[in-house]
Design a protein around this motif. Sequence first.
Motif, PDB file in Angstrom:
ATOM      1  N   TRP A   1       0.833  -1.205   0.000  1.00 14.98           N
ATOM      2  CA  TRP A   1       0.000   0.000   0.000  1.00 14.98           C
ATOM      3  C   TRP A   1       0.865   1.252   0.000  1.00 14.98           C
ATOM      4  N   THR A   2       0.554   2.183  -0.903  1.00 14.35           N
ATOM      5  CA  THR A   2       1.267   3.456  -0.970  1.00 14.35           C
ATOM      6  C   THR A   2       0.269   4.592  -1.154  1.00 14.35           C
ATOM      7  N   SER A   3       0.420   5.642  -0.376  1.00 11.85           N
ATOM      8  CA  SER A   3      -0.405   6.842  -0.521  1.00 11.85           C
ATOM      9  C   SER A   3       0.513   8.026  -0.807  1.00 11.85           C
ATOM     10  N   VAL A   4       0.295   8.673  -1.942  1.00 13.07           N
ATOM     11  CA  VAL A   4       1.095   9.839  -2.337  1.00 13.07           C
ATOM     12  C   VAL A   4       0.218  11.082  -2.193  1.00 13.07           C
ATOM     13  N   TYR A   5       0.735  12.107  -1.529  1.00 12.15           N
ATOM     14  CA  TYR A   5      -0.050  13.324  -1.350  1.00 12.15           C
ATOM     15  C   TYR A   5       0.866  14.534  -1.424  1.00 12.15           C
ATOM     16  N   SER A   6       0.280  15.650  -1.843  1.00  7.93           N
ATOM     17  CA  SER A   6       1.069  16.851  -2.082  1.00  7.93           C
ATOM     18  C   SER A   6       0.706  17.951  -1.085  1.00  7.93           C
ATOM     19  N   THR A   7       1.722  18.635  -0.589  1.00 11.44           N
ATOM     20  CA  THR A   7       1.491  19.764   0.314  1.00 11.44           C
ATOM     21  C   THR A   7       0.882  20.947  -0.435  1.00 11.44           C
ATOM     22  N   THR A   8       0.951  20.899  -1.775  1.00 13.18           N
ATOM     23  CA  THR A   8       0.387  21.962  -2.609  1.00 13.18           C
ATOM     24  C   THR A   8      -0.811  21.448  -3.407  1.00 13.18           C
ATOM     25  N   ASP A   9      -1.485  20.435  -2.877  1.00 18.99           N
ATOM     26  CA  ASP A   9      -2.625  19.822  -3.566  1.00 18.99           C
ATOM     27  C   ASP A   9      -3.706  20.850  -3.874  1.00 18.99           C
ATOM     28  N   GLY A  10      -4.057  21.666  -2.883  1.00 20.66           N
ATOM     29  CA  GLY A  10      -5.060  22.706  -3.080  1.00 20.66           C
ATOM     30  C   GLY A  10      -6.492  22.234  -2.935  1.00 20.66           C
ATOM     31  N   LEU A  11      -6.714  20.940  -2.829  1.00 22.21           N
ATOM     32  CA  LEU A  11      -8.068  20.405  -2.685  1.00 22.21           C
ATOM     33  C   LEU A  11      -8.160  19.419  -1.528  1.00 22.21           C
ATOM     34  N   VAL A  12      -7.243  18.471  -1.473  1.00 21.73           N
ATOM     35  CA  VAL A  12      -7.262  17.458  -0.411  1.00 21.73           C
ATOM     36  C   VAL A  12      -6.082  17.714   0.528  1.00 21.73           C
TER      37      VAL A  12
ATOM     38  N   LEU B   1       5.815   4.387 -10.294  1.00 22.16           N
ATOM     39  CA  LEU B   1       6.497   3.297 -10.989  1.00 22.16           C
ATOM     40  C   LEU B   1       7.321   2.464 -10.014  1.00 22.16           C
ATOM     41  N   GLY B   2       7.988   3.128  -9.093  1.00 18.68           N
ATOM     42  CA  GLY B   2       8.780   2.400  -8.107  1.00 18.68           C
ATOM     43  C   GLY B   2       7.918   1.478  -7.259  1.00 18.68           C
TER      44      GLY B   2
ATOM     45  N   ILE C   1       4.984   0.178  -8.127  1.00 19.57           N
ATOM     46  CA  ILE C   1       4.491  -0.908  -8.987  1.00 19.57           C
ATOM     47  C   ILE C   1       5.582  -1.948  -9.225  1.00 19.57           C
ATOM     48  N   ASP C   2       6.806  -1.492  -9.391  1.00 17.33           N
ATOM     49  CA  ASP C   2       7.913  -2.400  -9.693  1.00 17.33           C
ATOM     50  C   ASP C   2       8.583  -2.978  -8.456  1.00 17.33           C
ATOM     51  N   GLY C   3       7.993  -2.731  -7.279  1.00 10.88           N
ATOM     52  CA  GLY C   3       8.488  -3.358  -6.067  1.00 10.88           C
ATOM     53  C   GLY C   3       9.712  -2.722  -5.439  1.00 10.88           C
ATOM     54  N   LYS C   4       9.969  -1.455  -5.764  1.00 11.78           N
ATOM     55  CA  LYS C   4      11.113  -0.757  -5.169  1.00 11.78           C
ATOM     56  C   LYS C   4      10.799  -0.373  -3.713  1.00 11.78           C
ATOM     57  N   PRO C   5      11.830  -0.123  -2.912  1.00 15.66           N
ATOM     58  CA  PRO C   5      11.592   0.247  -1.507  1.00 15.66           C
ATOM     59  C   PRO C   5      10.786   1.535  -1.378  1.00 15.66           C
ATOM     60  N   CYS C   6      10.095   1.661  -0.264  1.00 14.19           N
ATOM     61  CA  CYS C   6       9.291   2.848   0.029  1.00 14.19           C
ATOM     62  C   CYS C   6      10.185   4.075   0.087  1.00 14.19           C
ATOM     63  N   THR C   7       9.777   5.133  -0.601  1.00 14.66           N
ATOM     64  CA  THR C   7      10.554   6.380  -0.597  1.00 14.66           C
ATOM     65  C   THR C   7       9.999   7.381   0.418  1.00 14.66           C
ATOM     66  N   GLY C   8       8.971   6.998   1.145  1.00 13.81           N
ATOM     67  CA  GLY C   8       8.394   7.875   2.153  1.00 13.81           C
ATOM     68  C   GLY C   8       8.592   7.285   3.536  1.00 13.81           C
TER      69      GLY C   8
END
Length: 233
Positions: free
Chosen positions: A173-184, A219-220, A222-229
């Motif tokens: 499971w991965t959740s990507v979110y932006s500090t500059t999303d402007g909506l969420v 892509l990371g 999906i391709d099974g790369k380590p978590c970057t967060g």
Amino acid sequence: MKARKGARAGARAVLAALALATIAGLAPAVSVAPAAAAAPLPVVLVHGFNGSPASFITMAARLRERKHTVVIAKLPGNDNVVNAKVIRDIIAARGWTKVAIVGHSMGGLSSRQYVRFEGGRKVTTVYVSLGTPQRGLPVACFLAPSNGGQMCPDSAFLTKLNAGDETPGGTKWTSVYSTTDGLVPTSASRLVDGACDVKVSGPDHGQLLTDPAVFRIVLGAIDGKPCTGAFVK
């Protein structure tokens, strides 16, 4: 006499060793075929509230360039329960036993509903959400439940979806979110229970679908790369 016999025996041993070495050198080498590389995961892309498959054109093209089979879901409306069944049918129709799902905005809720309650945990290897209001949005409380109101923080839908283990099974499971999303808000986008939460800055809500840095994160995953967060318990 004994010395000559010993010498002859030694010579025969040396000749035998040389003959064996020669035979071994002439024997054909046994080739070991390299293990076949795993085929790239097929990917289902799921758009958000009042969205359309066109929003995923850029990401789909980038994934296909990397040999992933991609289907962009065409959802019938804004009811996440109904949408989850559509996702289920898309995957079942293709006979996929392993799949990655990427959901944008409310599409991440439809996708998580599929994984949790429509048998999706059996086949979903990777789940990625982009700017998804996992904790809900107060503004959605003014909408009908079947037309976005399920995103209300206190809705029956979100209460059930977030009850117990939010990220069950062997899915990554991965959740990507932006500090500059402007909506969420970022506080609404985070998953818990072992999810990899990745915070970015720069892209707004819509640009999460086209931003090159965000795509590398997707892509990371999906391709099974380590978590970057950060993994969130």
